[in-house]
Design an enzyme around this catalytic site. Structure first.
Site, short mmCIF file in Angstrom:
data_model
loop_
_atom_site.label_atom_id
_atom_site.label_comp_id
_atom_site.label_asym_id
_atom_site.label_seq_id
_atom_site.Cartn_x
_atom_site.Cartn_y
_atom_site.Cartn_z
N ASP A 44 0.84 -1.20 0.00
CA ASP A 44 0.00 0.00 0.00
C ASP A 44 0.88 1.26 0.00
O ASP A 44 0.39 2.38 -0.10
CB ASP A 44 -1.02 0.00 1.14
CG ASP A 44 -0.40 -0.06 2.52
OD1 ASP A 44 0.84 -0.19 2.61
OD2 ASP A 44 -1.14 0.01 3.52
N SER A 45 2.21 1.05 0.04
CA SER A 45 3.15 2.15 -0.17
C SER A 45 2.95 2.77 -1.55
O SER A 45 3.43 3.87 -1.82
CB SER A 45 4.60 1.66 -0.02
OG SER A 45 4.83 0.56 -0.87
N ASP A 83 -1.10 -6.18 -0.36
CA ASP A 83 -1.26 -5.54 0.95
C ASP A 83 -2.73 -5.20 1.16
O ASP A 83 -3.36 -4.59 0.28
CB ASP A 83 -0.48 -4.22 0.92
CG ASP A 83 0.38 -4.02 2.14
OD1 ASP A 83 0.30 -4.83 3.07
OD2 ASP A 83 1.14 -3.04 2.15
N LYS A 112 -1.17 -9.42 2.84
CA LYS A 112 -0.39 -8.98 4.01
C LYS A 112 -1.27 -8.09 4.86
O LYS A 112 -1.96 -7.22 4.33
CB LYS A 112 0.88 -8.24 3.58
CG LYS A 112 1.68 -7.69 4.77
CD LYS A 112 3.07 -7.26 4.37
CE LYS A 112 3.16 -5.88 3.79
NZ LYS A 112 2.63 -4.79 4.62
N GLU A 114 -1.19 -5.71 8.58
CA GLU A 114 -0.34 -5.13 9.63
C GLU A 114 -0.92 -5.43 11.02
O GLU A 114 -2.12 -5.30 11.22
CB GLU A 114 -0.25 -3.61 9.45
CG GLU A 114 0.50 -3.20 8.20
CD GLU A 114 0.71 -1.68 8.08
OE1 GLU A 114 0.47 -0.94 9.07
OE2 GLU A 114 1.13 -1.24 7.00
N GLU A 181 9.31 -4.51 10.40
CA GLU A 181 9.74 -3.21 9.88
C GLU A 181 10.22 -2.28 11.00
O GLU A 181 9.59 -2.20 12.06
CB GLU A 181 8.57 -2.54 9.14
CG GLU A 181 8.92 -1.15 8.62
CD GLU A 181 7.95 -0.59 7.59
OE1 GLU A 181 6.97 -1.26 7.24
OE2 GLU A 181 8.22 0.54 7.13
O1 KIV Z 1 3.53 -1.16 1.66
C1 KIV Z 1 4.71 -1.58 1.64
O2 KIV Z 1 5.47 -1.32 0.70
C2 KIV Z 1 5.16 -2.37 2.77
C3 KIV Z 1 6.64 -2.60 2.87
C4 KIV Z 1 7.24 -1.40 3.49
C5 KIV Z 1 6.95 -3.83 3.62
O3 KIV Z 1 4.40 -2.75 3.58
#
Ligand code: KIV
Length: 263
Positions: A44-45, A83, A112, A114, A181
């Site tokens: 989600d970056s 994500d 993924k 968090e 992280e």
């Molecule tokens: O969203 C992302 O790119 C991430 C990485 C920083 C692991 O969660």
């Protein structure tokens, strides 16, 4: 990697060979990454790197589905993790409904989410319904507003113990691997030693089971700021700017196009 890695081989890599993970948001870059990375994370970056926002929180499920499909088109032999964006896994049923959407609307291999101990019940619910989950503990970018910034974890004894509890809870809930992280290296190493699934670090030192970086950071496209944990393997921004300057100069001087570029 020419052959797509499986969940079984990811788990088996623990203690054998470090895993290579990178983020991607589109087909073009994903195709370039395929030969050297074990796993591609549609992070989600993308909300920051691709969409220019100041944090990840406004990324939507629709965006993640769109970009996961784009990445999958470029990297057909890669293990792809999508994500789950902020607000899409606030309860087990909500998380399952949204995860099923991702699994049905994209070829993602895993998702993924968090969180540690606090999200274990959600991870368990997803895993028991056929969704492969990669955990994410330590510094949680989706908590940036509630925590008032990005804070390195594992500095106090209390944080160290919490991280160990988080990792164990994520593992017991059924995750096949986890990202750690922004954690002090010695604590991340202790976390990695304490569980039987791979722990993939970002800003967590070298004594873990693999590394993940945001592609635009490691290729040097992000110019504003370089986090301490990032190594820029090329200065992408300078290379692109210099190529564009040459193009612009040659268009103005009519040096481009030449006969070889002309029908
Ligand atoms: O969203 C992302 O790119 C991430 C990485 C920083 C692991 O969660």
């Amino acid at each position: 990697m020419s052959k797509k890695i499986t969940i079984t081989s990811i788990k088996k890599s623990k203690g054998a060979s470090p895993l290579v993970m990178i983020t991607a948001y589109d087909a073009l870059f994903a195709k370039l990454m395929e030969s050297s990375c074990d796993m591609i994370l549609v992070g989600d970056s993308l909300n920051m790197s691709f969409a220019g926002k100041s944090d990840t929180l406004s990324a939507t499920l629709e965006q993640m589905i769109y970009h996961t499909n784009a990445v999958a088109m470029g990297a057909k032999n890669s293990f792809i993790i999508c994500d789950m964006p902020f607000g899409t896994y606030t309860s087990p049923d909500e998380a399952l409904k949204n995860s099923i959407r991702v699994f049905q609307e994209t070829p993602a291999d895993a998702l993924k989410i968090e969180g540690g101990e606090d999200k274990a019940h959600i991870i368990k619910h997803l895993c028991s319904n056929g969704i492969a989950v990669c955990g994410h503990i330590g510094l949680l970018p989706q908590a940036v507003r509630s925590e008032g910034g990005y804070k390195v974890k594992g500095k106090s004894q209390e944080e160290r113990e919490q991280l160990i509890r988080d990792a164990k809870a994520v593992e017991s809930a059924g995750a096949f691997c986890m990202v750690i992280e922004g954690v002090k290296a010695e604590v991340a190493a202790e976390v990695a030693r304490g569980v039987n699934i791979p722990v993939i670090g970002i800003g967590a030192g070298r004594d873990v089971d693999g590394q993940v970086l945001v592609f635009s950071d490691m290729l040097g496209f992000f110019e504003e700021f370089t986090p301490k944990f990032v190594k820029k393997y090329i200065d992408g921004a300078s290379l692109v700017k210099s190529a564009l300057k040459s193009y612009s100069d040659e268009v103005k001087s009519k040096e481009f196009p030449q006969d070889i570029h002309t029908y």
